[in-house]
Design a protein around this motif. Structure first.
Motif, PDB file in Angstrom:
ATOM      1  N   THR A  53       0.857  -1.184   0.000  1.00  0.00           N
ATOM      2  CA  THR A  53       0.000   0.000   0.000  1.00  0.00           C
ATOM      3  C   THR A  53       0.894   1.236   0.000  1.00  0.00           C
ATOM      4  OG1 THR A  53      -0.162  -0.376   2.368  1.00  0.00           O
ATOM      5  CG2 THR A  53      -2.044  -1.029   1.041  1.00  0.00           C
ATOM      6  N   ASP A 104      -5.119  -1.560   6.454  1.00  0.00           N
ATOM      7  CA  ASP A 104      -6.077  -0.530   6.049  1.00  0.00           C
ATOM      8  C   ASP A 104      -7.458  -1.146   5.887  1.00  0.00           C
ATOM      9  OD1 ASP A 104      -4.454   1.997   5.510  1.00  0.00           O
ATOM     10  OD2 ASP A 104      -3.305   0.485   4.439  1.00  0.00           O
ATOM     11  N   ARG A 162      -8.186  11.478  -2.274  1.00  0.00           N
ATOM     12  CA  ARG A 162      -8.444  10.846  -0.986  1.00  0.00           C
ATOM     13  C   ARG A 162      -9.668  11.401  -0.278  1.00  0.00           C
ATOM     14  NH1 ARG A 162      -3.061   8.676   1.925  1.00  0.00           N
ATOM     15  NH2 ARG A 162      -4.623   7.169   2.628  1.00  0.00           N
ATOM     16  N   HIS A 202      -4.954  11.773   8.819  1.00  0.00           N
ATOM     17  CA  HIS A 202      -3.500  11.836   8.879  1.00  0.00           C
ATOM     18  C   HIS A 202      -3.190  13.140   9.591  1.00  0.00           C
ATOM     19  CE1 HIS A 202      -4.610   9.424   5.289  1.00  0.00           C
ATOM     20  NE2 HIS A 202      -3.553   8.702   5.566  1.00  0.00           N
ATOM     21  N   ASP A 280       3.370   7.774   8.660  1.00  0.00           N
ATOM     22  CA  ASP A 280       2.779   7.203   7.457  1.00  0.00           C
ATOM     23  C   ASP A 280       3.882   6.453   6.702  1.00  0.00           C
ATOM     24  OD1 ASP A 280       1.065   6.387   5.509  1.00  0.00           O
ATOM     25  OD2 ASP A 280       0.190   8.347   5.137  1.00  0.00           O
TER      26      ASP A 280
END
Ligand code: NOJ
Length: 741
Positions: A53, A104, A162, A202, A280
């Motif tokens: 990912t 995820d 996103r 995030h 991340d």
């Protein structure tokens, strides 16, 4: 009774504290036994081989490193078999510290729910919480301890791919949804077998990347950060979120991963967050590319000092932290703090009691994709659909139609309905298992209705060869349903787009079909707001169907035939053209507002386009009609500790039962800083039978009037306010002024 409750409460709190103490004691005892390499190992997360990912790195020594206690967590290892295999390696390490498996799980695990943005359109917090609950139940049965969700980034720019992962543009709605999702993932408590840790991401301001380009810079005032972008994170924390993930972007010049203001001052300081922060994917290493850190060692230094506890896929901590400690630049206390935060969660999950407790084949068999989960997915999908247009009561369709033509590139798709960020399960044959839109319609119509199919065209490209067949099918039908939109992989991570019009020749296909004179219903499938002005202006009926998951086909068929009356409302503003972006309803008041769509002269407007969006935030129709009347305020003014009750009557004046999302907006007329033109501050989703009326009540308290003033203090300022009750941000039905003094 009260005594018993107080006693029970004290007992439970004492028990929780005692348990926490023992966990802390266990963590401290374990820490004493750990070498510095083993400590750093706990801060190190590596991806498995199944799927990537992110930009994959190859580590041939992974298995040996796990046995040596040098890896604390893995991502992309799914299923009872693989998680067990990897955990067995960790059990061969000196201290037998179990691995954490993160994944995820964004909108369902095996049973796939609508993409998060679609679910947000339901404005139905119970449904949203249940979707996360089901996802947690399935994922935890498959060996997963931790989901990298919810994403709570505010999305005001649909170019950013996103936006599909979040709850849209609004801070209030986004905060409520963030809270519900964390509750759903984490269930009653961590350590329950059907709970997974949430990871709020995030952190922070990732959604405001310049130009909507993924991974890009963010330049933002502290006020905007505090007022608009951070509240959903705080709401998730209030719901008990166990972990946070930082982000790829820099914020005002400092990468979020190395940002002490975000992670130390706000998250771990002011908010007293006790869980841990994971970087991340590669974001520690990327501080080198940002030009913020000279090399990986400096990146490790910046990240650990700024409060990033776990390193996802950078290998920055693994190879540099020990040296930094030796040099005296990083104190061992800093490392210990990060390790303790992680170990605490492993204890809370019960992994030290039984490292395999979540890898349970029997439970997986029972939980995965069971009828109850499918039912929840179907209901969530129905509630996520937004009816954008319905002229001449084109919808719902009659069940007695003789012939329906179902046309378009999405009709017979299976996997597409899953949207981006669905979990890739190696053993699953998607084509057999997702309900396609075609299958859904076939399940619905009786023997007397004939279904015709034509693809018409692909999603993109300029080939119109299929138009003739599609037009011929349309001509034979009583009604045409056209299913068009983006490809599933056109939204999601690294899927920014500069052009949001319907891709390829799809809108030309709509024109060709509309020219047949048949009633046309368009389904728009997408992970973001798209632009389809000709369609919106010309076809009589449009449903925005996003990506609805495994039950997509059934949900769409139920809505088409009125077995479910659509109730979704847009969680993002739909622009007329890309040039309007960023566009959002709660913009600040300007000094030269345009009075109406036509005023252009020396006002804040475009000379070549209307100011208003194509479809506003909060908008969505129903097969029935709702009437708003009789607004009452319990008082025309309120003081500090007082409240005002706002009530009005909502009536279903149409012929079908239905649900309406009633929205309460506030406007602070003057402030020590400029305030938005209106802001959503409450909402309710109300179900009414045909002909039924109900008195709806909201309460306004000081919190609802508060904002960050000119000193960045969270407070309400005395003055004049307006309360508005709307069916959308642009359809205010009732309003009244009041004072706060
Ligand atoms: C990068 C994404 O930004 C993040 O959201 C995701 O959780 C990680 N990759 C892991 O897949």
């Amino acid at each position: 009774m009260k005594k018993i409750t107080t006693f029970t409460f004290l007992f439970v709190s004492f028990f929780a504290m005692a348990q926490q103490e023992t966990i802390d004691q266990k963590v401290n005892a374990l820490l004493k036994k750990m070498t510095i390499e083993e400590k750093i190992g706990q801060l190190n997360q590596y991806t498995g081989d199944n799927s990537a990912t992110g930009p994959i790195t190859i580590n041939p020594n992974k298995q040996a490193e796990i046995k040596a206690g040098l890896i604390g967590s893995m991502l992309n290892i799914i299923g009872t078999k693989y998680t067990r295999q990897y955990q067995e390696l960790a059990m061969q390490s000196r201290l037998k510290i179990p691995l954490l498996f993160g994944q995820d799980v964004i909108h369902g695990y095996k049973t796939t729910f609508p993409i998060p943005l679609a679910e947000a359109a339901s404005w139905d917090l119970k449904t949203i919480e249940l979707a996360a609950r089901v996802a947690a139940t399935e994922a935890s049965a498959s060996g997963i301890h931790w989901t990298f969700a919810p994403m709570v980034d505010i999305g005001r720019d649909p170019r950013w791919g996103r936006v599909m992962e979040g709850a849209g543009e609004d801070t209030y709605l986004g905060s409520k949804i963030a809270y519900a999702r964390v509750k759903g993932f984490q269930g009653n408590k961590l350590g329950d077998l059907n709970s997974v840790m949430a990871c709020v991401k995030h952190f922070a301001a990732y959604g405001a990347a310049v130009g909507g380009r993924d991974y890009n810079s963010v330049d933002m005032s502290e006020r905007m950060l505090l007022e608009t972008y951070l509240p959903p994170f705080k709401a998730a924390l209030d719901a008990g979120a166990a972990t946070f993930m930082n982000s790829f972007n820099d914020l005002n010049g400092i990468p979020a991963t190395g940002n002490a203001h975000l992670q130390r001052d706000i998250l771990k300081g002011k908010w007293n967050f006790q869980g841990f922060v994971v970087s991340d994917w590669g974001s520690i290493g990327e501080m080198v590319a940002h030009g913020y850190s000279k090399d990986l060692k400096e990146a490790a230094y910046a990240a650990i000092t700024a409060g990033s506890d776990m390193d996802m896929e950078s290998n920055a901590y693994r190879y540099n932290l020990a040296e930094l400690v030796k040099e005296g630049r990083v104190s061992i206390d800093l490392i210990d703090d990060a390790v303790k935060r992680i170990l605490r969660k492993k204890y809370e999950l019960g992994l030290f009691d039984d490292p395999y407790r979540y890898s349970d084949e029997k439970r997986a068999e029972k939980e995965l994709n069971n009828p109850e989960n499918r039912k929840a997915a179907l209901e969530a999908a129905e509630k996520s659909i937004v009816l954008l247009k319905n002229e001449n009561q084109t919808l719902p369709l009659s069940k007695n139609l003789k012939t329906i033509a179902f046309i378009g590139p999405m009709v017979k798709e299976y996997k597409a309905n899953m949207g981006f960020w669905s979990v890739e399960l190696p053993e699953v044959n998607y084509d057999k298992w997702v309900v396609s839109q075609w299958d859904g319609l076939q399940n619905k119509v009786g023997k007397n209705t004939k279904l015709l199919y034509a693809k018409g065209c692909e999603v993109d490209g300029d080939n119109k060869d299929g138009f003739a067949e599609a037009v011929a099918a349309a001509k034979q039908a009583d009604v045409v349903i056209l299913s068009i939109g983006e490809r599933r992989d056109m939204s999601g991570e690294a899927k920014s787009r500069s052009d949001l019009h319907l891709p390829g020749v799809q809108e030309d296909l709509v024109k060709a079909i509309q020219a047949t004179g048949k009633p046309v219903i368009v389904l728009v499938n997408a992970g973001r707001p798209l632009i389809f002005n000709w369609t919106a202006d010309n076809v009589p009926a449009i449903l925005y169907t996003w990506w609805l998951g495994t039950e997509a086909g059934n949900a769409i068929a139920n809505v088409l035939f009125g077995d479910y009356n659509p109730s979704g409302k847009l969680p993002m503003t739909f622009p007329r053209e890309v040039g309007q972006i960023p566009i959002y309803y709660n913009h600040y008041s300007t000094g030269r507002p345009a009075k109406d769509e036509d005023s252009k002269n020396y006002v804040s407007a475009y000379i070549d386009l209307k100011n208003s969006p194509k479809f506003p935030f909060g908008y969505g129709l129903s097969y029935t009609k709702f009437d708003y009347s009789n607004l009452k305020l319990s008082s025309a003014s309120m003081k500090n500790n007082e409240t005002i009750k706002v009530s009005f009557q909502l009536s279903n004046v149409g012929k079908a039962a239905g649900e309406e999302v009633v929205q309460l907006y506030l406007k602070d007329k003057f402030g020590s800083v400029v305030r938005p033109v209106l802001e959503l501050r409450d909402f309710q989703k109300i179900k009414l039978n045909a002909g039924e009326s109900k008195t709806i009540e909201f309460t306004i308290d000081k919190e609802k009037l508060s904002f960050y003033n000119n000193k960045l203090e969270w407070t309400a300022e005395p003055g004049d306010f307006e309360v508005m009750i709307g069916a959308s941000s642009a359809d205010i039905k009732l309003k009244s002024d009041f004072k706060f003094n």
